[in-house]
Design a protein around this motif. Structure first.
Motif, PDB file in Angstrom:
ATOM      1  N   PRO A  40       0.830  -1.214   0.000  1.00 50.18           N
ATOM      2  CA  PRO A  40       0.000   0.000   0.000  1.00 50.18           C
ATOM      3  C   PRO A  40       0.861   1.259   0.000  1.00 50.18           C
ATOM      4  CG  PRO A  40      -0.756  -1.558   1.669  1.00 50.18           C
ATOM      5  CD  PRO A  40       0.558  -2.060   1.169  1.00 50.18           C
ATOM      6  N   PRO A  41       0.464   2.266  -0.770  1.00 48.14           N
ATOM      7  CA  PRO A  41       1.242   3.510  -0.790  1.00 48.14           C
ATOM      8  C   PRO A  41       1.179   4.258   0.539  1.00 48.14           C
ATOM      9  CG  PRO A  41      -0.782   3.749  -2.060  1.00 48.14           C
ATOM     10  CD  PRO A  41      -0.673   2.296  -1.714  1.00 48.14           C
ATOM     11  N   ARG A  42       0.102   4.034   1.310  1.00 49.08           N
ATOM     12  CA  ARG A  42      -0.024   4.608   2.652  1.00 49.08           C
ATOM     13  C   ARG A  42      -0.365   3.478   3.619  1.00 49.08           C
ATOM     14  NH1 ARG A  42      -4.460   9.129   2.348  1.00 49.08           N
ATOM     15  NH2 ARG A  42      -5.579   7.420   1.335  1.00 49.08           N
ATOM     16  N   PRO A  43       0.051   3.585   4.885  1.00 53.58           N
ATOM     17  CA  PRO A  43      -0.209   2.499   5.836  1.00 53.58           C
ATOM     18  C   PRO A  43      -1.704   2.343   6.117  1.00 53.58           C
ATOM     19  CG  PRO A  43       0.722   4.393   6.969  1.00 53.58           C
ATOM     20  CD  PRO A  43       0.842   4.679   5.505  1.00 53.58           C
ATOM     21  N   GLU A  66      -5.499   2.474  -4.138  1.00 47.81           N
ATOM     22  CA  GLU A  66      -5.844   2.002  -2.788  1.00 47.81           C
ATOM     23  C   GLU A  66      -7.148   1.209  -2.780  1.00 47.81           C
ATOM     24  OE1 GLU A  66      -5.449   4.991   0.214  1.00 47.81           O
ATOM     25  OE2 GLU A  66      -3.600   5.786  -0.651  1.00 47.81           O
ATOM     26  N   ASN A 110       3.407   0.072  13.236  1.00 46.28           N
ATOM     27  CA  ASN A 110       4.439   1.105  13.267  1.00 46.28           C
ATOM     28  C   ASN A 110       4.481   1.796  14.637  1.00 46.28           C
ATOM     29  OD1 ASN A 110       4.988   0.512  10.603  1.00 46.28           O
ATOM     30  ND2 ASN A 110       3.729   2.178   9.796  1.00 46.28           N
ATOM     31  N   THR A 114      -4.771   0.819   8.656  1.00 47.07           N
ATOM     32  CA  THR A 114      -4.920   0.964  10.106  1.00 47.07           C
ATOM     33  C   THR A 114      -4.064  -0.034  10.868  1.00 47.07           C
ATOM     34  OG1 THR A 114      -7.191   1.751   9.808  1.00 47.07           O
ATOM     35  CG2 THR A 114      -6.582   0.977  11.999  1.00 47.07           C
ATOM     36  N   ASN A 121      -2.262   1.434  -6.480  1.00 46.32           N
ATOM     37  CA  ASN A 121      -2.065   2.886  -6.516  1.00 46.32           C
ATOM     38  C   ASN A 121      -3.334   3.642  -6.170  1.00 46.32           C
ATOM     39  OD1 ASN A 121       0.640   2.670  -7.232  1.00 46.32           O
ATOM     40  ND2 ASN A 121       0.229   2.723  -9.427  1.00 46.32           N
ATOM     41  N   ASP A 142      -1.364  -1.518   9.779  1.00 46.61           N
ATOM     42  CA  ASP A 142       0.039  -1.151   9.568  1.00 46.61           C
ATOM     43  C   ASP A 142       0.435  -0.005  10.506  1.00 46.61           C
ATOM     44  OD1 ASP A 142       0.353  -2.992   7.430  1.00 46.61           O
ATOM     45  OD2 ASP A 142      -0.554  -1.547   6.055  1.00 46.61           O
ATOM     46  N   LEU A 143      -0.486   0.950  10.679  1.00 50.20           N
ATOM     47  CA  LEU A 143      -0.233   2.078  11.589  1.00 50.20           C
ATOM     48  C   LEU A 143      -0.055   1.574  13.019  1.00 50.20           C
ATOM     49  CD1 LEU A 143      -0.111   5.111  12.201  1.00 50.20           C
ATOM     50  CD2 LEU A 143      -2.614   5.097  12.335  1.00 50.20           C
TER      51      LEU A 143
END
Length: 207
Positions: free
Chosen positions: A56-59, A191, A67, A61, A189, A63-64
């Motif tokens: 994913p281009p942005r994390p 999402e 992190n 939930t 890309n 993934d967040l």
């Protein structure tokens, strides 16, 4: 009560039940399967964690959360599906920080999505598996295609009618491998991870 370790066998997508999903878990030292109905977002998150090629281009939930936990030295050691009430599974995250263990309640779908990201084992109690575990039709060795068809039947029987998940009408079987890879890149890309997961499933079948 004794714990039974589970592996993720896959996510079954039901065309006949408005696109709902069932997560299929299997016991490590046995033949029983534990199907759990999950939502579209959680299915996407689990599928992305399973499919390492989808980045994913942005994390997301989950993934967040990973992190955030990494930044503060919090580790999810294991996930335990500890209760089943009226068809609903309840789970706990066994976490550790500075050698202090904490137990956090979580939805089972979220717990498994996080277990994948932390490489944490998944367990349930034997009495839950005795109550909710099922066998696929016949226990003799099966071809991959047979198992997939059997899991579709299982999910069709279990999934409720009121779950509505967006789908598309593209017949991916008719597309070439290059076309599929191009569509996969576009979906990631954009999402659109639900679409990306379906395209990745089709690519995997051709390997």
């Amino acid at each position: 009560m004794s714990l039974v370790r589970l592996n993720i066998k896959g996510i079954s997508y039901s065309q006949t039940q408005n696109g709902a999903y069932a997560l299929i878990l299997s016991e490590v030292d046995g033949e029983r399967k534990l199907p759990i109905v999950i939502g579209a977002f959680e299915a996407q998150s689990i599928a992305i964690a399973l499919e390492k090629e989808i980045k994913p281009p942005r994390p997301l939930t989950h993934d967040l959360f990973k992190n955030f936990a990494d930044r503060f030295d919090i580790v999810v050691k294991q996930v335990i599906i500890h209760k089943l009430v009226d068809g609903v599974f309840y789970s706990s995250l066994i976490c550790e920080r500075d050698k202090i263990e904490e137990i956090i309640d979580a939805r089972t779908s979220d717990a498994i999505a996080l277990a994948l990201r932390f490489d944490a084992p998944i367990f349930t109690y034997k009495n839950i598996l005795d109550k909710a575990g099922i066998y696929l039709k016949g226990e003799e060795p099966r071809k991959k295609e047979q198992e997939e068809n059997e899991e579709e039947i299982i999910s069709d029987e279990l999934l409720p009618d009121d779950i509505n998940i967006k789908s598309d009408d593209t017949d991916y079987k008719k597309l070439s491998l290059d076309e599929l890879k191009s569509l996969l890149s576009q979906a990631v890309n954009n999402e659109d991870y639900e679409k990306a997961a379906r395209i990745r499933d089709e690519i995997s079948k051709r390997k």
